[in-house]
Design a protein around this motif. Structure first.
Motif, PDB file in Angstrom:
ATOM      1  N   LYS A   5       0.827  -1.202   0.000  1.00  0.00           N
ATOM      2  CA  LYS A   5       0.000   0.000   0.000  1.00  0.00           C
ATOM      3  C   LYS A   5       0.863   1.253   0.000  1.00  0.00           C
ATOM      4  O   LYS A   5       0.605   2.205  -0.750  1.00  0.00           O
ATOM      5  N   LYS A   6       1.920   1.250   0.812  1.00  0.00           N
ATOM      6  CA  LYS A   6       2.802   2.405   0.878  1.00  0.00           C
ATOM      7  C   LYS A   6       3.531   2.606  -0.441  1.00  0.00           C
ATOM      8  O   LYS A   6       3.726   3.731  -0.901  1.00  0.00           O
ATOM      9  N   LEU A   7       3.944   1.510  -1.086  1.00  0.00           N
ATOM     10  CA  LEU A   7       4.692   1.604  -2.329  1.00  0.00           C
ATOM     11  C   LEU A   7       3.828   2.056  -3.496  1.00  0.00           C
ATOM     12  O   LEU A   7       4.341   2.518  -4.510  1.00  0.00           O
ATOM     13  N   GLN A   8       2.521   1.915  -3.368  1.00  0.00           N
ATOM     14  CA  GLN A   8       1.607   2.345  -4.429  1.00  0.00           C
ATOM     15  C   GLN A   8       1.099   3.765  -4.225  1.00  0.00           C
ATOM     16  O   GLN A   8       0.534   4.359  -5.134  1.00  0.00           O
ATOM     17  N   ALA A   9       1.307   4.317  -3.043  1.00  0.00           N
ATOM     18  CA  ALA A   9       0.740   5.634  -2.715  1.00  0.00           C
ATOM     19  C   ALA A   9       1.382   6.747  -3.533  1.00  0.00           C
ATOM     20  O   ALA A   9       2.589   6.746  -3.769  1.00  0.00           O
ATOM     21  N   ASN A  10       0.548   7.688  -3.968  1.00  0.00           N
ATOM     22  CA  ASN A  10       1.035   8.916  -4.606  1.00  0.00           C
ATOM     23  C   ASN A  10       0.793  10.051  -3.626  1.00  0.00           C
ATOM     24  O   ASN A  10      -0.311  10.569  -3.510  1.00  0.00           O
ATOM     25  N   ARG A  11       1.833  10.445  -2.929  1.00  0.00           N
ATOM     26  CA  ARG A  11       1.699  11.434  -1.861  1.00  0.00           C
ATOM     27  C   ARG A  11       1.424  12.834  -2.378  1.00  0.00           C
ATOM     28  O   ARG A  11       1.083  13.724  -1.602  1.00  0.00           O
ATOM     29  N   ALA A  12       1.591  13.019  -3.688  1.00  0.00           N
ATOM     30  CA  ALA A  12       1.308  14.322  -4.281  1.00  0.00           C
ATOM     31  C   ALA A  12      -0.151  14.465  -4.687  1.00  0.00           C
ATOM     32  O   ALA A  12      -0.617  15.580  -4.957  1.00  0.00           O
ATOM     33  N   ALA A  13      -0.885  13.362  -4.728  1.00  0.00           N
ATOM     34  CA  ALA A  13      -2.278  13.391  -5.169  1.00  0.00           C
ATOM     35  C   ALA A  13      -3.156  14.097  -4.130  1.00  0.00           C
ATOM     36  O   ALA A  13      -2.954  13.961  -2.923  1.00  0.00           O
ATOM     37  N   ILE A  14      -4.144  14.848  -4.611  1.00  0.00           N
ATOM     38  CA  ILE A  14      -5.053  15.579  -3.717  1.00  0.00           C
ATOM     39  C   ILE A  14      -5.747  14.636  -2.756  1.00  0.00           C
ATOM     40  O   ILE A  14      -5.848  14.911  -1.546  1.00  0.00           O
ATOM     41  N   ALA A  15      -6.226  13.496  -3.255  1.00  0.00           N
ATOM     42  CA  ALA A  15      -6.948  12.553  -2.407  1.00  0.00           C
ATOM     43  C   ALA A  15      -6.069  12.043  -1.272  1.00  0.00           C
ATOM     44  O   ALA A  15      -6.515  11.920  -0.123  1.00  0.00           O
ATOM     45  N   HIS A  16      -4.803  11.777  -1.590  1.00  0.00           N
ATOM     46  CA  HIS A  16      -3.886  11.294  -0.550  1.00  0.00           C
ATOM     47  C   HIS A  16      -3.648  12.382   0.490  1.00  0.00           C
ATOM     48  O   HIS A  16      -3.642  12.112   1.702  1.00  0.00           O
ATOM     49  N   ASP A 205      13.773   6.961  -2.095  1.00  0.00           N
ATOM     50  CA  ASP A 205      12.381   6.689  -1.749  1.00  0.00           C
ATOM     51  C   ASP A 205      11.748   5.927  -2.902  1.00  0.00           C
ATOM     52  O   ASP A 205      11.664   6.433  -4.025  1.00  0.00           O
ATOM     53  N   ARG A 206      11.313   4.702  -2.628  1.00  0.00           N
ATOM     54  CA  ARG A 206      10.840   3.801  -3.681  1.00  0.00           C
ATOM     55  C   ARG A 206       9.325   3.830  -3.809  1.00  0.00           C
ATOM     56  O   ARG A 206       8.601   3.896  -2.816  1.00  0.00           O
ATOM     57  N   THR A 207       8.862   3.787  -5.035  1.00  0.00           N
ATOM     58  CA  THR A 207       7.457   3.609  -5.322  1.00  0.00           C
ATOM     59  C   THR A 207       7.312   2.534  -6.386  1.00  0.00           C
ATOM     60  O   THR A 207       8.212   2.340  -7.211  1.00  0.00           O
ATOM     61  N   GLU A 208       6.219   1.836  -6.347  1.00  0.00           N
ATOM     62  CA  GLU A 208       5.870   0.904  -7.415  1.00  0.00           C
ATOM     63  C   GLU A 208       4.706   1.441  -8.239  1.00  0.00           C
ATOM     64  O   GLU A 208       4.219   0.779  -9.143  1.00  0.00           O
ATOM     65  N   GLY A 209       4.304   2.656  -7.898  1.00  0.00           N
ATOM     66  CA  GLY A 209       3.236   3.315  -8.640  1.00  0.00           C
ATOM     67  C   GLY A 209       3.801   4.441  -9.484  1.00  0.00           C
ATOM     68  O   GLY A 209       4.903   4.345 -10.032  1.00  0.00           O
ATOM     69  N   GLU A 210       3.065   5.539  -9.554  1.00  0.00           N
ATOM     70  CA  GLU A 210       3.493   6.692 -10.344  1.00  0.00           C
ATOM     71  C   GLU A 210       4.618   7.432  -9.618  1.00  0.00           C
ATOM     72  O   GLU A 210       4.532   7.710  -8.418  1.00  0.00           O
ATOM     73  N   GLU A 211       5.684   7.761 -10.340  1.00  0.00           N
ATOM     74  CA  GLU A 211       6.763   8.540  -9.747  1.00  0.00           C
ATOM     75  C   GLU A 211       6.273   9.957  -9.490  1.00  0.00           C
ATOM     76  O   GLU A 211       5.561  10.538 -10.316  1.00  0.00           O
ATOM     77  N   HIS A 212       6.673  10.519  -8.358  1.00  0.00           N
ATOM     78  CA  HIS A 212       6.121  11.816  -7.963  1.00  0.00           C
ATOM     79  C   HIS A 212       7.056  12.483  -6.958  1.00  0.00           C
ATOM     80  O   HIS A 212       8.054  11.896  -6.533  1.00  0.00           O
ATOM     81  N   HIS A 213       6.712  13.708  -6.593  1.00  0.00           N
ATOM     82  CA  HIS A 213       7.453  14.415  -5.551  1.00  0.00           C
ATOM     83  C   HIS A 213       6.464  15.179  -4.680  1.00  0.00           C
ATOM     84  O   HIS A 213       5.317  15.433  -5.064  1.00  0.00           O
ATOM     85  N   VAL A 214       6.929  15.547  -3.487  1.00  0.00           N
ATOM     86  CA  VAL A 214       6.148  16.357  -2.555  1.00  0.00           C
ATOM     87  C   VAL A 214       6.949  17.619  -2.264  1.00  0.00           C
ATOM     88  O   VAL A 214       8.068  17.550  -1.729  1.00  0.00           O
ATOM     89  N   LEU A 215       6.410  18.766  -2.669  1.00  0.00           N
ATOM     90  CA  LEU A 215       7.021  20.080  -2.438  1.00  0.00           C
ATOM     91  C   LEU A 215       8.433  20.193  -3.032  1.00  0.00           C
ATOM     92  O   LEU A 215       9.220  21.033  -2.605  1.00  0.00           O
ATOM     93  N   ARG A 216       8.756  19.339  -3.983  1.00  0.00           N
ATOM     94  CA  ARG A 216      10.103  19.286  -4.568  1.00  0.00           C
ATOM     95  C   ARG A 216      11.189  19.128  -3.510  1.00  0.00           C
ATOM     96  O   ARG A 216      12.334  19.518  -3.710  1.00  0.00           O
ATOM     97  N   GLU A 217      10.808  18.527  -2.412  1.00  0.00           N
ATOM     98  CA  GLU A 217      11.772  18.146  -1.374  1.00  0.00           C
ATOM     99  C   GLU A 217      11.925  16.641  -1.300  1.00  0.00           C
ATOM    100  O   GLU A 217      13.009  16.132  -1.033  1.00  0.00           O
ATOM    101  N   ASP A 218      10.854  15.906  -1.520  1.00  0.00           N
ATOM    102  CA  ASP A 218      10.868  14.447  -1.395  1.00  0.00           C
ATOM    103  C   ASP A 218      10.435  13.826  -2.721  1.00  0.00           C
ATOM    104  O   ASP A 218       9.322  14.084  -3.195  1.00  0.00           O
ATOM    105  N   PHE A 219      11.305  12.998  -3.293  1.00  0.00           N
ATOM    106  CA  PHE A 219      11.087  12.423  -4.616  1.00  0.00           C
ATOM    107  C   PHE A 219      10.983  10.905  -4.507  1.00  0.00           C
ATOM    108  O   PHE A 219      11.768  10.267  -3.792  1.00  0.00           O
TER     109      PHE A 219
END
Length: 258
Positions: A5-16, A205-219
């Motif tokens: 679940k964590k690896l699929q999360a997109n932390r930049a998405a509004i819903a998240h 920071d690994r994801t198995e979903g869409e690659e993304h960033h948060v505030l251009r600090e965390d990728f």
């Protein structure tokens, strides 16, 4: 090990972000202050390295340990020990010459300096402010006679360093704060300074979903994105599965000459 679940999360998405805010309302004011600060710093420093240097200056003034991602001194010590113990179990020897990219205030670096032969540690960082804090760590730990080198840098081309010099290159929690062009710059040049038989370990920071960033600090990157990027520059990259067993949120890749 990170959950699916964590690896699929997109932390930049509004819903998240909305869901996270509802689950952790006490963290919202801090996030908003951080977002406002980062927006101002990005406006003043559109180049990512200059921007993140400004972030580090701001964070270091508050607390050098927090600036490198440790919520308190106990966690700072624990994370440093984790990095040191892992490298010791995976080939580090006292005679090795080590380059630490993003050495910070020597959370792990002071242990490497104490273990390696005198003069065999070279730490670089884009933040002069955190390197001053690193000097304080050297004094606190009584390691001045180990003759480490600490150098501020403005990029990751490593062009001022000698060819085939370092047996071990280490970058902990650096690529997790770097856009892909910065990572590519490092991978394009690290092979030149890496000695035959040497290796380069880095976390991300690994994801198995869409690659993304948060505030251009965390990728967040997919493993195959980084291994393919290393291969482009003649480097072989291996995902370090056993690092996943440790209590750390990031993943690790080891790069060697292809």
């Amino acid at each position: 090990m990170p959950t699916t679940k964590k690896l699929q999360a997109n932390r930049a998405a509004i819903a998240h972000r909305v869901s996270y805010a509802l689950r952790h309302p006490g963290r919202v004011p801090r996030h908003l202050r951080r977002a406002a600060r980062d927006t101002w710093l990005r406006y003043r420093s559109p180049d990512h390295v200059a921007y993140y240097r400004a972030v580090m200056r701001s964070d270091t003034r508050q607390d050098p340990d927090a600036a490198v991602g440790s919520r308190n001194r106990e966690r700072w010590l624990a994370l440093g020990a984790m990095q040191f113990d892992y490298l010791l179990e995976h080939g580090l020897r006292p005679e090795h010459r080590m380059l630490e990219i993003g050495c910070g205030n020597l959370r792990a670096g002071w242990r490497f300096i104490d273990y390696l032969e005198s003069g065999h540690y070279h730490g670089v960082d884009i933040s002069p402010d955190i390197l001053i804090a690193a000097q304080d760590t050297l004094v606190t730990q009584g390691l001045q006679d180990r003759l480490p080198t600490l150098t501020p840098v403005r990029d990751l081309t490593l062009r001022f360093l000698p060819e085939a010099h370092f047996d071990v290159v280490h970058a902990h929690s650096v690529f997790s704060h770097s856009p892909l062009p910065v990572i590519e710059e490092c991978l394009a040049h690290v092979g030149r300074v890496l000695a035959p038989g040497g290796w380069f370990d880095f976390t991300f920071d690994r994801t198995e979903g869409e690659e993304h960033h948060v505030l251009r600090e965390d990728f967040y990157y997919r493993t195959e994105t980084l291994t393919a990027l290393a291969a482009r520059y003649g480097l072989a990259a291996r995902f370090m599965d056993d690092w996943e067993e440790l209590p750390h949120g990031q993943s690790k890749i080891r790069v060697t000459h292809g």
